[in-house]
Design a protein around this motif. Structure first.
Motif, PDB file in Angstrom:
ATOM      1  N   SER A  12       0.845  -1.078   0.115  1.00 22.91           N
ATOM      2  CA  SER A  12       0.095  -0.023   0.041  1.00 22.91           C
ATOM      3  C   SER A  12       0.673   1.126  -0.133  1.00 22.91           C
ATOM      4  O   SER A  12       2.104   1.092   0.434  1.00 22.91           O
ATOM      5  CB  SER A  12      -1.010  -0.129   1.131  1.00 22.91           C
ATOM      6  OG  SER A  12      -0.132   0.194   2.244  1.00 22.91           O
ATOM      7  N   THR A  13       0.366   2.221  -0.082  1.00 27.60           N
ATOM      8  CA  THR A  13       1.098   3.629  -0.271  1.00 27.60           C
ATOM      9  C   THR A  13       1.468   3.969   1.109  1.00 27.60           C
ATOM     10  O   THR A  13       2.592   4.760   1.428  1.00 27.60           O
ATOM     11  CB  THR A  13      -0.027   4.811  -0.805  1.00 27.60           C
ATOM     12  OG1 THR A  13      -1.413   4.640   0.369  1.00 27.60           O
ATOM     13  CG2 THR A  13      -0.286   4.588  -2.089  1.00 27.60           C
ATOM     14  N   LEU A  20       1.979   4.096   9.883  1.00 28.32           N
ATOM     15  CA  LEU A  20       1.078   2.865  10.303  1.00 28.32           C
ATOM     16  C   LEU A  20      -0.341   3.248   9.939  1.00 28.32           C
ATOM     17  O   LEU A  20      -0.874   4.247  10.423  1.00 28.32           O
ATOM     18  CB  LEU A  20       0.967   2.777  11.743  1.00 28.32           C
ATOM     19  CG  LEU A  20       0.440   1.934  12.519  1.00 28.32           C
ATOM     20  CD1 LEU A  20       0.760   0.378  12.041  1.00 28.32           C
ATOM     21  CD2 LEU A  20       0.674   1.871  14.133  1.00 28.32           C
ATOM     22  N   ALA A  21      -0.946   2.743   8.936  1.00 23.10           N
ATOM     23  CA  ALA A  21      -2.112   3.217   8.375  1.00 23.10           C
ATOM     24  C   ALA A  21      -3.307   2.952   9.457  1.00 23.10           C
ATOM     25  O   ALA A  21      -4.409   3.597   9.511  1.00 23.10           O
ATOM     26  CB  ALA A  21      -2.309   2.563   7.214  1.00 23.10           C
ATOM     27  N   GLY A  22      -3.487   1.801   9.932  1.00 23.62           N
ATOM     28  CA  GLY A  22      -4.601   1.251  10.736  1.00 23.62           C
ATOM     29  C   GLY A  22      -5.727   1.429  10.103  1.00 23.62           C
ATOM     30  O   GLY A  22      -5.771   0.893   8.800  1.00 23.62           O
ATOM     31  N   ASP A  30      -0.439   0.638  -3.994  1.00 21.99           N
ATOM     32  CA  ASP A  30       0.422   1.475  -4.808  1.00 21.99           C
ATOM     33  C   ASP A  30       0.557   0.467  -6.256  1.00 21.99           C
ATOM     34  O   ASP A  30      -0.107  -0.548  -6.333  1.00 21.99           O
ATOM     35  CB  ASP A  30       1.585   1.700  -4.252  1.00 21.99           C
ATOM     36  CG  ASP A  30       2.640   0.323  -3.869  1.00 21.99           C
ATOM     37  OD1 ASP A  30       2.326  -0.520  -4.254  1.00 21.99           O
ATOM     38  OD2 ASP A  30       3.751   0.825  -3.610  1.00 21.99           O
ATOM     39  N   ASP A  31       1.218   0.952  -7.178  1.00 29.58           N
ATOM     40  CA  ASP A  31       1.371   0.207  -8.533  1.00 29.58           C
ATOM     41  C   ASP A  31       1.948  -1.129  -8.010  1.00 29.58           C
ATOM     42  O   ASP A  31       1.232  -2.120  -8.846  1.00 29.58           O
ATOM     43  CB  ASP A  31       2.318   1.015  -9.338  1.00 29.58           C
ATOM     44  CG  ASP A  31       1.637   2.303  -9.827  1.00 29.58           C
ATOM     45  OD1 ASP A  31       0.675   2.338  -9.798  1.00 29.58           O
ATOM     46  OD2 ASP A  31       2.548   3.082 -10.198  1.00 29.58           O
ATOM     47  N   LEU A  57     -11.283  -2.286   4.622  1.00 30.15           N
ATOM     48  CA  LEU A  57     -10.525  -1.201   4.288  1.00 30.15           C
ATOM     49  C   LEU A  57      -9.794  -1.407   2.656  1.00 30.15           C
ATOM     50  O   LEU A  57     -10.025  -2.441   2.196  1.00 30.15           O
ATOM     51  CB  LEU A  57      -9.295  -1.293   5.199  1.00 30.15           C
ATOM     52  CG  LEU A  57      -9.588  -1.180   6.832  1.00 30.15           C
ATOM     53  CD1 LEU A  57      -8.271  -1.289   7.387  1.00 30.15           C
ATOM     54  CD2 LEU A  57      -9.942   0.277   6.813  1.00 30.15           C
ATOM     55  N   GLU A  58      -9.832  -0.199   2.261  1.00 32.99           N
ATOM     56  CA  GLU A  58      -9.647  -0.256   0.768  1.00 32.99           C
ATOM     57  C   GLU A  58      -8.493  -1.062   0.435  1.00 32.99           C
ATOM     58  O   GLU A  58      -8.809  -1.753  -0.868  1.00 32.99           O
ATOM     59  CB  GLU A  58      -9.219   1.146   0.303  1.00 32.99           C
ATOM     60  CG  GLU A  58     -10.731   2.225   0.238  1.00 32.99           C
ATOM     61  CD  GLU A  58     -10.328   2.936   1.733  1.00 32.99           C
ATOM     62  OE1 GLU A  58     -11.005   4.311   1.696  1.00 32.99           O
ATOM     63  OE2 GLU A  58     -10.001   2.566   2.807  1.00 32.99           O
ATOM     64  N   ARG A  59      -7.434  -1.237   0.926  1.00 32.35           N
ATOM     65  CA  ARG A  59      -6.361  -1.871   0.379  1.00 32.35           C
ATOM     66  C   ARG A  59      -6.697  -3.404   0.242  1.00 32.35           C
ATOM     67  O   ARG A  59      -6.204  -4.114  -0.591  1.00 32.35           O
ATOM     68  CB  ARG A  59      -5.182  -1.501   1.152  1.00 32.35           C
ATOM     69  CG  ARG A  59      -5.286  -1.704   2.820  1.00 32.35           C
ATOM     70  CD  ARG A  59      -4.151  -1.126   3.474  1.00 32.35           C
ATOM     71  NE  ARG A  59      -4.159  -1.393   4.834  1.00 32.35           N
ATOM     72  CZ  ARG A  59      -4.660  -0.502   5.598  1.00 32.35           C
ATOM     73  NH1 ARG A  59      -5.433   0.366   5.457  1.00 32.35           N
ATOM     74  NH2 ARG A  59      -4.627  -0.729   7.013  1.00 32.35           N
ATOM     75  N   CYS A  60      -7.535  -3.901   1.240  1.00 32.06           N
ATOM     76  CA  CYS A  60      -7.933  -5.307   1.066  1.00 32.06           C
ATOM     77  C   CYS A  60      -8.959  -5.495  -0.073  1.00 32.06           C
ATOM     78  O   CYS A  60      -8.917  -6.504  -0.498  1.00 32.06           O
ATOM     79  CB  CYS A  60      -8.524  -5.958   2.461  1.00 32.06           C
ATOM     80  SG  CYS A  60      -7.078  -5.888   3.740  1.00 32.06           S
TER      81      CYS A  60
END
Length: 242
Positions: A12-13, A20-22, A30-31, A57-60
């Motif tokens: 992820s970005t 630490l995004a949490g 990311d790309d 969460l968006e990354r998942c």
């Protein structure tokens, strides 16, 4: 006993920024992360999936989309089911801060050496033990549902986060949570667990490039007697995947 594939989201970005995004909204792959998710979809092409359960969460969600973009041997993938219990640990006041700054906090040593006692400060902060409990409860609940709806040979995927997956694996390995920092879960890695009646079996951990086709259930002869799932480990080691 179904086969569970624990998938960490792709890079992820926040990973590349050292933050630490949490539960911070708007953290995307990311790309490289998008490429990892697409590659995982191709690696799983030979494996039929009965369910795809995903952190909100968006990354998942984006990682799950990469998996779902490639049809399996039985056609299109199942629609993702979102479960908040697979969401990231709630890091409270640590959320959004740089990792290098967090290493100087007194709590950092507790997280490293005695994580079962670590509770993150501030509103909404969660303990690592609390996180493990809700994640393991979710995984076992979905595993039982998949078995009831799709049979004991079913394969399903849970897309989650590094600390969550490490905590689930620690539980499956019979490790105290205080040892979970010995486990690794890299971006877009696959770890594999089967929950038998007496014990879980951990079949793979942190696999980021291996052949996954062997996870497909074997085809059974039409009139062959169905084997009874066993909780026993084979003395001397088994024959491996068919």
């Amino acid at each position: 006993m179904p086969t569970l594939l624990l998938v960490r989201h792709g890079r992820s970005t926040a990973n590349t920024a050292g933050v630490l995004a949490g539960w911070t909204p708007g953290v995307h792959l990311d790309d490289t992360g998008r490429e990892q998710a697409a590659a995982l979809g191709r690696r799983l092409a030979a494996v039929p999936l009965a369910a795809l359960v995903v952190s909100p969460l968006e990354r998942c969600q984006e990682t799950a989309a990469g998996i779902g973009a490639v049809d399996g041997p039985d056609g299109p993938r199942p629609a993702p089911l979102t479960d908040e219990r697979l969401g990231e640990c709630k890091y409270g006041d640590w959320t959004g801060r740089e990792i290098r700054a967090l290493t100087k906090e007194p709590l950092w040593r507790t997280v490293q050496q005695h994580p079962s006692a670590a509770v993150f400060p501030g509103p909404g902060g969660e303990g690592l033990a609390q996180m493990q409990h809700r994640a393991v409860s979710a995984v076992r609940e979905h595993d039982a549902r998949v078995a009831a709806e799709h049979g004991e040979d079913a394969v399903w995927v849970a897309v989650s986060h590094g600390d969550v997956i490490k905590a689930v694996l620690a539980d499956a390995l019979g490790m105290h949570l205080d040892l979970f920092q010995r486990v690794s879960a890299d971006p877009c890695s696959v770890s594999v667990v089967r929950y038998a009646p007496l014990r879980p079996f951990v079949l793979r951990m942190n696999d980021t490039g291996g052949d996954l086709s062997g996870l497909a259930p074997p085809r059974r002869r039409r009139r062959a007697r169905r084997a009874v799932p066993s909780s026993d480990a084979v003395v001397g080691g088994g024959t491996g995947a068919a």
